[in-house]
Design a protein around this motif. Structure first.
Motif, short mmCIF file in Angstrom:
data_model
loop_
_atom_site.label_atom_id
_atom_site.label_comp_id
_atom_site.label_asym_id
_atom_site.label_seq_id
_atom_site.Cartn_x
_atom_site.Cartn_y
_atom_site.Cartn_z
N PRO A 80 0.81 -1.23 0.00
CA PRO A 80 0.00 0.00 0.00
C PRO A 80 0.84 1.28 0.00
N ASP A 81 2.05 1.23 0.59
CA ASP A 81 2.88 2.44 0.62
C ASP A 81 3.76 2.59 -0.62
N GLY A 82 3.59 1.71 -1.61
CA GLY A 82 4.35 1.79 -2.85
C GLY A 82 5.65 1.01 -2.85
N SER A 83 6.00 0.38 -1.73
CA SER A 83 7.23 -0.41 -1.67
C SER A 83 6.99 -1.82 -2.20
N GLY A 105 3.18 -7.59 6.24
CA GLY A 105 3.01 -6.30 5.58
C GLY A 105 1.87 -5.49 6.18
N ALA A 106 1.80 -4.24 5.78
CA ALA A 106 0.79 -3.33 6.31
C ALA A 106 -0.60 -3.67 5.79
N ARG A 107 -1.62 -3.18 6.51
CA ARG A 107 -3.00 -3.33 6.05
C ARG A 107 -3.22 -2.41 4.84
N VAL A 112 -0.67 -6.53 -7.69
CA VAL A 112 0.12 -7.61 -8.29
C VAL A 112 0.17 -7.38 -9.80
N SER A 113 1.34 -7.18 -10.34
CA SER A 113 1.49 -7.02 -11.80
C SER A 113 2.40 -8.13 -12.30
N PHE A 114 2.11 -8.65 -13.48
CA PHE A 114 2.88 -9.78 -13.99
C PHE A 114 3.03 -9.69 -15.50
N ARG A 115 4.09 -10.28 -15.99
CA ARG A 115 4.32 -10.48 -17.42
C ARG A 115 5.07 -11.79 -17.55
N VAL A 116 4.50 -12.75 -18.27
CA VAL A 116 5.10 -14.06 -18.46
C VAL A 116 5.07 -14.40 -19.94
N ILE A 117 5.71 -15.49 -20.31
CA ILE A 117 5.78 -15.90 -21.71
C ILE A 117 5.09 -17.24 -21.89
N SER A 118 4.14 -17.30 -22.82
CA SER A 118 3.49 -18.57 -23.12
C SER A 118 4.39 -19.41 -24.02
N THR A 129 -5.61 -6.48 -7.91
CA THR A 129 -5.35 -6.06 -6.53
C THR A 129 -6.02 -7.02 -5.55
N TYR A 130 -5.48 -7.06 -4.34
CA TYR A 130 -6.14 -7.71 -3.21
C TYR A 130 -5.84 -6.85 -1.98
N SER A 131 -6.63 -6.99 -0.95
CA SER A 131 -6.47 -6.15 0.24
C SER A 131 -6.29 -7.00 1.49
N VAL A 132 -5.50 -6.50 2.41
CA VAL A 132 -5.29 -7.13 3.72
C VAL A 132 -6.00 -6.29 4.77
N GLY A 133 -6.97 -6.91 5.47
CA GLY A 133 -7.71 -6.19 6.51
C GLY A 133 -8.82 -5.34 5.96
N ALA A 134 -8.49 -4.36 5.15
CA ALA A 134 -9.49 -3.46 4.54
C ALA A 134 -8.88 -2.82 3.30
N ALA A 135 -9.74 -2.44 2.38
CA ALA A 135 -9.27 -1.84 1.13
C ALA A 135 -8.78 -0.42 1.37
N SER A 136 -7.83 0.01 0.55
CA SER A 136 -7.30 1.37 0.59
C SER A 136 -7.06 1.84 -0.83
N THR A 137 -6.53 3.04 -1.00
CA THR A 137 -6.21 3.52 -2.35
C THR A 137 -5.15 2.62 -2.97
N PRO A 138 -5.39 2.07 -4.16
CA PRO A 138 -4.42 1.16 -4.77
C PRO A 138 -3.08 1.85 -5.00
N PRO A 139 -1.96 1.15 -4.77
CA PRO A 139 -0.65 1.75 -5.00
C PRO A 139 -0.33 1.81 -6.49
N VAL A 140 0.71 2.54 -6.82
CA VAL A 140 1.17 2.66 -8.21
C VAL A 140 2.49 1.92 -8.34
N ASP A 141 2.61 1.11 -9.38
CA ASP A 141 3.86 0.39 -9.63
C ASP A 141 4.86 1.37 -10.23
#
Length: 555
Positions: A80-83, A105-107, A112-118, A129-141
């Motif tokens: 959530p803090d961008g780390s 990790g923090a609440r 989750v971002s991914f790139r794979v090769i078929s 996205t998924y949330s721990v405890g409660a939802a918050s503003t989504p972080p930026v990758d």
């Protein structure tokens, strides 16, 4: 004495060819064993997308529809803090990817971002996205965008086209010089054509290897790393291309005497074996190797490619050299033989193409509903034109008019060549398009049966829009911002709405998630087909923003 001089040269050429074959064997030995699959899609995740879990998981598990491979540094979990919340390298087991994360990790909401090769060498990317405890503003990758530069995608298609064109230029002169070329005519022109073809195939193969790095990892033409090359060389795609280079090197030493003078039977047989093996490397690096019946698809595609090279290469030799330089007696002997060869090549093309279409398309409806199917229909239509012109040429040959008046045959051959250049371009696009069998199958969350893409220019910025699958129901929307120099542009805030005025549907907000500074992603359910109006607003600073609008046809 002359015979004693030629023999050592032939033995040296065969030894050199053996050395080239040794290179291919080594490449085959280092090739990884992969299961058959194509264009994998994310079927499920743990934690599930958009879910709220009571405590932080120790790992995030992604389950794909097919086996996938790693793209270095392109799987990230953002706290959530961008780390970075992921710890260590993800593990791959078939279609399951396990990402270790910090369980303490923090609440809040995690990205989750991914790139794979078929397995067919095409990249697959996404985010949730998924949330721990409660939802918050989504972080930026804050990591680099995993999207390949549009220039790279175009360059890949150009490289494939050059490879096909080079194969035609190589096979046609080699075949005609070995079996049909009159002794009195100079071999210089066809020889130059053949070497040009070999050079194009080699260049296209090297270009494929280079471009595969930014194509799979994301980035521009020169965004390549040693790790990226290692990943490509260690894949089935890389092994097939290394094998092709080894076979090309081996064939050089046997091709040289064949182009200079009629070759011996043993050398011709060895060269034919090398050529057949090289043809297999194209399907082994693409869709056929990942089809439901890979052995059948690989062989059929190689037959299709070889027949195309024989037919078009022979036509080129007729148009450029034989119909201009050969006399009536020579043409009377050459054209009937060539006519039979062309008929066999076309028959093989039709048979192989039919089998491959049945495998890749799967259902008649997919011919209309998918991009792959529509491209295939276009290719069939062009091919029908070529067949009609070829039938006319064959009629002239059978009526013995061609040898006496070669001009009509030459015009027909030129028409065939012109249309087949377009067919080659369509084929180069087809190999980069999701097969119809994959587009119509699989879960709705990831399968693509269609695609909409456009670029919207504004004095402040340019926005590239991608909507998939561009049909009723759930659709994913990707937005990319670029400055005037076509470089990624930081966007502080995105807003988007969709509306269908013709059906009285007022603007609906598209919930957007910032994946990077210049890339946003959203999901929207579109209840009906029609010409939807997508309105996008991008704010770059506190005072600068731009609004652009696109018309998106939804089936």
């Amino acid at each position: 004495m002359a015979g004693m001089t030629v023999a050592p040269r032939r033995w040296a050429a065969r030894l050199a060819a053996a050395a080239g074959l040794l290179v291919t064997v080594v490449a085959l030995l280092i090739a990884p064993a992969t299961s058959a699959s194509a264009h994998a899609v994310l079927q499920s995740s743990s934690p599930a997308a958009s879910s709220v879990v009571p405590s932080g998981p120790s790992e995030v598990v992604l389950t794909f529809s097919e086996s996938v491979r790693k793209v270095p540094g392109k799987i990230r979990v953002i706290a959530p803090d961008g780390s970075r919340a992921d710890r260590g390298e993800p593990s791959f087991s078939g279609g399951v990817v396990t990402i270790p994360v910090d369980p303490g990790g923090a609440r809040g909401t995690y990205l989750v971002s991914f790139r794979v090769i078929s397995a067919d060498s095409h990249p697959v990317s996404g985010a949730f996205t998924y949330s721990v405890g409660a939802a918050s503003t989504p972080p930026v990758d804050s990591g680099t965008d995993s999207r390949a530069n549009p220039v790279v995608g175009t360059a890949v298609k150009v490289a494939r086209f050059l490879g096909y064109a080079g194969l035609v230029l190589l096979v046609g002169p080699a075949l005609v010089l070995a079996a049909l070329w009159p002794r009195r005519l100079s071999r210089r022109g066809p020889t130059r054509l053949a070497w040009t073809g070999l050079g194009l195939v080699a260049f296209a193969t090297l270009a494929d290897l280079w471009l595969q790095v930014p194509y799979t990892a994301g980035g521009g033409l020169f965004d390549v790393t040693g790790e990226g090359f290692g990943s490509v060389f260690g894949s089935a795609f890389g092994a097939a291309h290394l094998v092709r280079l080894g076979l090309l090197a081996a064939s050089i030493f046997l091709l040289r005497p064949l182009l200079a003078r009629p070759a011996g039977r043993a050398d011709a047989i060895i060269l034919a074996v090398l050529g057949g093996a090289a043809l297999l490397t194209w399907p082994l690096a693409g869709h056929p190797a990942a089809s439901p019946a890979p052995a059948v698809s690989v062989v059929v595609d190689a037959v299709h490619l070889g027949s195309m090279a024989v037919w078009l290469g022979g036509l080129l030799m007729l148009a450029v050299f034989l119909l201009r330089q050969a006399d009536e007696r020579e043409l009377g002997a050459i054209l009937p033989i060539w006519s039979r060869w062309a008929a066999l090549a076309v028959s093989a093309l039709l048979l192989a193409g039919t089998v491959q279409a049945l495998i890749e398309v799967a259902t008649p409806q997919a011919l209309i509903d998918t991009t792959y199917g529509r491209l295939l229909l276009a290719k069939i239509g062009l091919f029908a034109i070529v067949i009609a012109v070829a039938a006319y040429s064959r009629h002239l040959v059978r009526s013995r008019v061609a040898a006496q008046r070669p001009a009509p045959v030459r015009r027909a051959v030129l028409v065939e060549l012109a249309v087949t250049v377009v067919v080659l371009a369509v084929s180069a696009t087809l190999v980069q398009t999701t097969p119809a069998r994959t587009a119509v199958a699989g879960p709705s969350a990831g399968a693509e049966s269609g695609f909409f893409s456009t670029r919207l220019d504004n004095p402040l910025l340019a926005v590239e829009v991608e909507v998939s699958p561009a049909e009723r129901g759930n659709n994913s929307v990707h937005l990319y911002a670029y400055d005037k120099n076509n470089q990624p542009l930081l966007v502080a805030e995105w807003k988007a709405t969709v509306a269908l005025p013709s059906a009285g549907i007022e603007p609906i907000e598209v919930p957007l998630l910032r994946l990077t500074d210049s890339h946003a992603y959203g999901d929207i359910s579109l209840p009906t087909s029609g010409e939807w109006q997508l309105k996008i607003t991008a704010r770059t600073t506190d005072i600068d923003q731009a609004t652009v609008t696109a018309t998106v046809p939804i089936r």
